[in-house]
Design a protein around this motif. Structure first.
Motif, short mmCIF file in Angstrom:
data_model
loop_
_atom_site.label_atom_id
_atom_site.label_comp_id
_atom_site.label_asym_id
_atom_site.label_seq_id
_atom_site.Cartn_x
_atom_site.Cartn_y
_atom_site.Cartn_z
N THR A 1 15.15 -70.72 3.33
CA THR A 1 15.50 -69.41 3.89
C THR A 1 16.98 -69.44 4.23
OG1 THR A 1 14.99 -70.05 6.15
CG2 THR A 1 13.19 -69.07 4.87
N TYR A 2 17.59 -68.24 4.21
CA TYR A 2 19.05 -68.17 4.34
C TYR A 2 19.45 -67.33 5.55
CZ TYR A 2 17.84 -69.71 -0.27
OH TYR A 2 17.23 -70.40 -1.28
N ASP A 3 20.73 -67.42 5.90
CA ASP A 3 21.29 -66.67 7.04
C ASP A 3 20.50 -66.99 8.31
OD1 ASP A 3 22.82 -65.38 5.01
OD2 ASP A 3 21.19 -63.92 4.72
N ASN A 4 20.05 -68.22 8.45
CA ASN A 4 19.27 -68.65 9.62
C ASN A 4 17.99 -67.86 9.85
OD1 ASN A 4 21.15 -70.68 10.37
ND2 ASN A 4 22.48 -69.05 11.17
N THR A 5 17.45 -67.26 8.79
CA THR A 5 16.18 -66.54 8.92
C THR A 5 15.06 -67.57 9.14
OG1 THR A 5 17.01 -64.97 7.31
CG2 THR A 5 14.64 -64.90 7.75
N PRO A 6 14.28 -67.42 10.22
CA PRO A 6 13.22 -68.41 10.40
C PRO A 6 12.03 -68.16 9.49
CG PRO A 6 13.26 -66.85 12.23
CD PRO A 6 14.35 -66.43 11.28
N HIS A 7 11.39 -69.24 9.03
CA HIS A 7 10.13 -69.14 8.29
C HIS A 7 8.99 -69.23 9.31
CE1 HIS A 7 6.72 -70.12 5.73
NE2 HIS A 7 6.56 -71.24 6.41
N THR A 8 8.04 -68.31 9.23
CA THR A 8 6.85 -68.39 10.09
C THR A 8 5.63 -68.56 9.20
OG1 THR A 8 7.91 -66.83 11.59
CG2 THR A 8 5.56 -67.23 11.94
N SER A 9 4.81 -69.54 9.55
CA SER A 9 3.54 -69.70 8.85
C SER A 9 2.48 -68.88 9.57
CB SER A 9 3.12 -71.17 8.84
OG SER A 9 1.82 -71.28 8.27
N ILE A 10 1.68 -68.15 8.80
CA ILE A 10 0.65 -67.31 9.43
C ILE A 10 -0.36 -68.17 10.20
CG2 ILE A 10 -0.92 -67.17 7.41
CD1 ILE A 10 -1.18 -64.09 8.32
N ALA A 11 -0.48 -69.45 9.83
CA ALA A 11 -1.42 -70.33 10.53
C ALA A 11 -1.04 -70.52 12.00
CB ALA A 11 -1.50 -71.68 9.83
N THR A 12 0.23 -70.22 12.34
CA THR A 12 0.66 -70.41 13.74
C THR A 12 0.28 -69.23 14.62
OG1 THR A 12 2.85 -69.42 13.32
CG2 THR A 12 2.65 -71.81 13.02
N LEU A 13 -0.20 -68.14 14.05
CA LEU A 13 -0.55 -66.97 14.87
C LEU A 13 -1.93 -67.16 15.50
CD1 LEU A 13 1.86 -65.88 13.22
CD2 LEU A 13 0.78 -63.65 13.31
N PRO A 14 -2.16 -66.51 16.66
CA PRO A 14 -3.44 -66.70 17.35
C PRO A 14 -4.64 -66.44 16.43
CG PRO A 14 -1.96 -65.35 18.67
CD PRO A 14 -1.27 -65.60 17.37
N HIS A 15 -5.64 -67.27 16.51
CA HIS A 15 -6.90 -67.18 15.75
C HIS A 15 -6.72 -67.36 14.24
CE1 HIS A 15 -8.31 -65.74 19.53
NE2 HIS A 15 -7.54 -64.67 19.46
N MET A 16 -5.56 -67.79 13.80
CA MET A 16 -5.35 -67.88 12.35
C MET A 16 -5.49 -69.30 11.80
SD MET A 16 -5.28 -64.97 11.15
CE MET A 16 -4.84 -65.26 9.45
N ARG A 17 -5.21 -70.32 12.60
CA ARG A 17 -5.32 -71.68 12.04
C ARG A 17 -6.71 -71.90 11.46
NH1 ARG A 17 -6.99 -76.64 12.35
NH2 ARG A 17 -5.63 -78.46 12.15
N GLU A 18 -7.72 -71.39 12.15
CA GLU A 18 -9.11 -71.66 11.71
C GLU A 18 -9.51 -70.85 10.47
OE1 GLU A 18 -8.42 -70.33 14.88
OE2 GLU A 18 -10.00 -68.89 15.43
N ARG A 19 -8.68 -69.88 10.08
CA ARG A 19 -9.06 -69.10 8.88
C ARG A 19 -7.98 -69.10 7.81
NH1 ARG A 19 -11.38 -64.85 9.52
NH2 ARG A 19 -12.10 -64.99 11.66
N THR A 20 -7.09 -70.10 7.88
CA THR A 20 -5.97 -70.14 6.92
C THR A 20 -5.92 -71.46 6.16
OG1 THR A 20 -4.62 -68.73 8.37
CG2 THR A 20 -3.44 -69.98 6.70
N LEU A 21 -5.65 -71.35 4.85
CA LEU A 21 -5.23 -72.52 4.07
C LEU A 21 -3.73 -72.35 3.83
CD1 LEU A 21 -7.95 -72.98 1.28
CD2 LEU A 21 -7.32 -74.67 3.04
N VAL A 22 -2.95 -73.28 4.31
CA VAL A 22 -1.51 -73.27 4.04
C VAL A 22 -1.28 -74.14 2.81
CG1 VAL A 22 0.77 -73.93 4.89
CG2 VAL A 22 -0.89 -72.98 6.48
N LEU A 23 -0.65 -73.56 1.80
CA LEU A 23 -0.40 -74.28 0.56
C LEU A 23 1.11 -74.45 0.39
CD1 LEU A 23 -2.77 -72.23 -1.81
CD2 LEU A 23 -3.37 -74.07 -0.21
N SER A 24 1.51 -75.64 -0.01
CA SER A 24 2.94 -75.82 -0.26
C SER A 24 3.11 -76.93 -1.29
CB SER A 24 3.68 -76.14 1.05
OG SER A 24 5.07 -76.02 0.84
N SER A 25 4.36 -77.29 -1.56
CA SER A 25 4.60 -78.36 -2.53
C SER A 25 5.99 -78.91 -2.35
CB SER A 25 4.42 -77.84 -3.95
OG SER A 25 5.63 -77.35 -4.44
#
Ligand code: GLN
Length: 391
Positions: free
Chosen positions: A207-231
């Motif tokens: 990400t550029y211009d200091n834009t933060p990346h947010t993973s949806i898994a960090t939002l309330p009630h989301m870790r239990e219903r999210t698969l975070v995929l990366s590589s």
């Protein structure tokens, strides 16, 4: 005679292969397929070579080598401040593309609905077709403030049959980085409709211009219903290694693994060990890559603007989606496809026509996608050629 199964008949050869072949044919600068023309950290390559030489050449566990799963856990904790258990919540996959297919095949029943944002990465749609899912679309629109989507469009896509939503932030091809507010809209809908989030975060570090990346898994009630995929492919500029991962609670991980074991069983061990070395020891390389890519984005972006393209500066990813209306008008061309066929032959530069990433291709016809994940001399060469052909 077309021998392909019906489920594949709607899909042509992937645009990345088509445009790379065209680029090679005309010896064009390939700003089409998103891959860097430089290699990532030498330590990673040496670790993989060392692993081959020291006989780490047999099958690995289907969910990946422990060293790598532990490295991924630490990497993700540092990035997203979430903890995942390496044994029951982390799976190593053949790149993120395989993780997407394994997630959909593992979790989605025929006739279920899956929500995609359009433009989408082309494999999402094919993987939905493999699973027999119906697709619904939320359009990411070009606005004066960049590419974005509305809460209303998002809410309209959810129905009682929705099983999953695929989220991609930072986004290929628009460069949109979803804000916590936008992710909150998605999270609210997922919780309300009991929907699984499949989050493709392969550009999490870019990400550029200091834009933060947010993973949806960090939002309330989301870790239990999210698969975070990366590589690691884009993060460490070794896209051909195809080592990816999936993080999620045990029930979602179990579903993904039950598909993954029969798709591919496991990922090449030496590359897993090379990847573990980079995740543990090569963080400065990622900082340097981000700085480099931001300056290539700026350089290519200004040149394109000067040539008559309309740019919305991408906040992340490898790509600029440029509006080519004015340029194509001068050339007597119409769509993105026409321009992408014209450019390699007449300018010796290749790009991607993004209309193939839309359910409604018309929405993409005014755009063309350029990758800026290149060395500076390559970007300079592309700019020089575009100037000669277009000014
Ligand atoms: N992710 C890269 C892109 O969008 C390349 C994908 C591929 O070649 N399959 O260009």
């Amino acid at each position: 005679m077309d021998q392909r199964a019906k489920r594949l008949q709607p899909f042509a050869t992937t645009i990345f292969s088509e445009m790379t072949a065209l680029a090679n044919h005309y010896e064009a600068v390939n700003l089409a397929q998103g891959f860097p023309d430089f290699d990532g950290p030498i330590q990673g390559k040496q670790a993989a070579i060392g692993a081959i030489q020291s006989n780490h050449n047999q099958y690995t566990p289907l969910h990946g080598l422990s060293d790598l799963r532990r490295a991924i856990a630490n990497w993700n904790t540092d990035l997203n401040n979430l903890t995942y258990d390496p044994d029951s919540e982390i799976t190593v996959t053949n790149g993120c593309t395989e993780a997407i297919t394994a997630a959909l095949l593992g979790l989605v029943n025929p006739e279920d609905e899956v929500i995609l944002f359009e433009p989408y990465y082309d494999s999402y749609r094919a993987a939905c077709a493999f699973a027999g899912a119906h697709t619904k679309f939320v359009t990411i629109d070009p606005t004066d403030d960049g590419f974005t989507f509305t809460k209303e469009a998002l809410e309209r896509a959810f129905t009682p049959r929705t099983r999953a939503i695929i989220i991609n932030t930072p986004h290929n091809p628009t460069g949109m980085v979803m804000t916590p507010e936008q992710l909150g809209w998605i999270a609210d809908q997922c919780v309300q409709h009991d929907v699984i989030a499949i989050a493709d975060e392969v550009y999490e570090q870019l990400t550029y211009d200091n834009t933060p990346h947010t993973s949806i898994a960090t939002l309330p009630h989301m870790r239990e219903r999210t698969l975070v995929l990366s590589s690691m492919g884009n993060t460490f500029s070794l896209t051909g290694w195809k080592v990816g991962w999936a993080l999620g609670p045990a029930p979602l991980t179990g579903a993904l693994r039950s598909a993954h074991q029969f798709i591919t069983f496991c990922v090449p061990g030496p590359l897993q060990l090379g990847c573990a070395t980079m995740l543990n020891d090569c963080r400065q390389d990622v900082e340097d890559l981000r700085t480099h890519l931001q300056s290539m984005r700026d350089k290519l972006g200004s040149a394109l603007t000067e040539l008559g393209f309309h740019i919305r500066a991408p906040k992340g990813s490898y790509f600029i989606m440029a509006d080519h209306t004015e340029v194509s008008k001068r050339l007597g061309l119409n769509t993105d496809i026409e321009l992408c066929r014209w450019l390699p032959e007449h300018a010796a530069v290749a790009a991607i026509p993004p209309s193939v990433f839309y359910n409604t291709p018309d929405l993409g016809h005014n755009f063309i996608r350029f990758s800026f994940a290149k060395t500076e001399p390559t970007i300079d060469r592309a700019i020089h050629r575009l100037r000669l052909a277009l000014s």
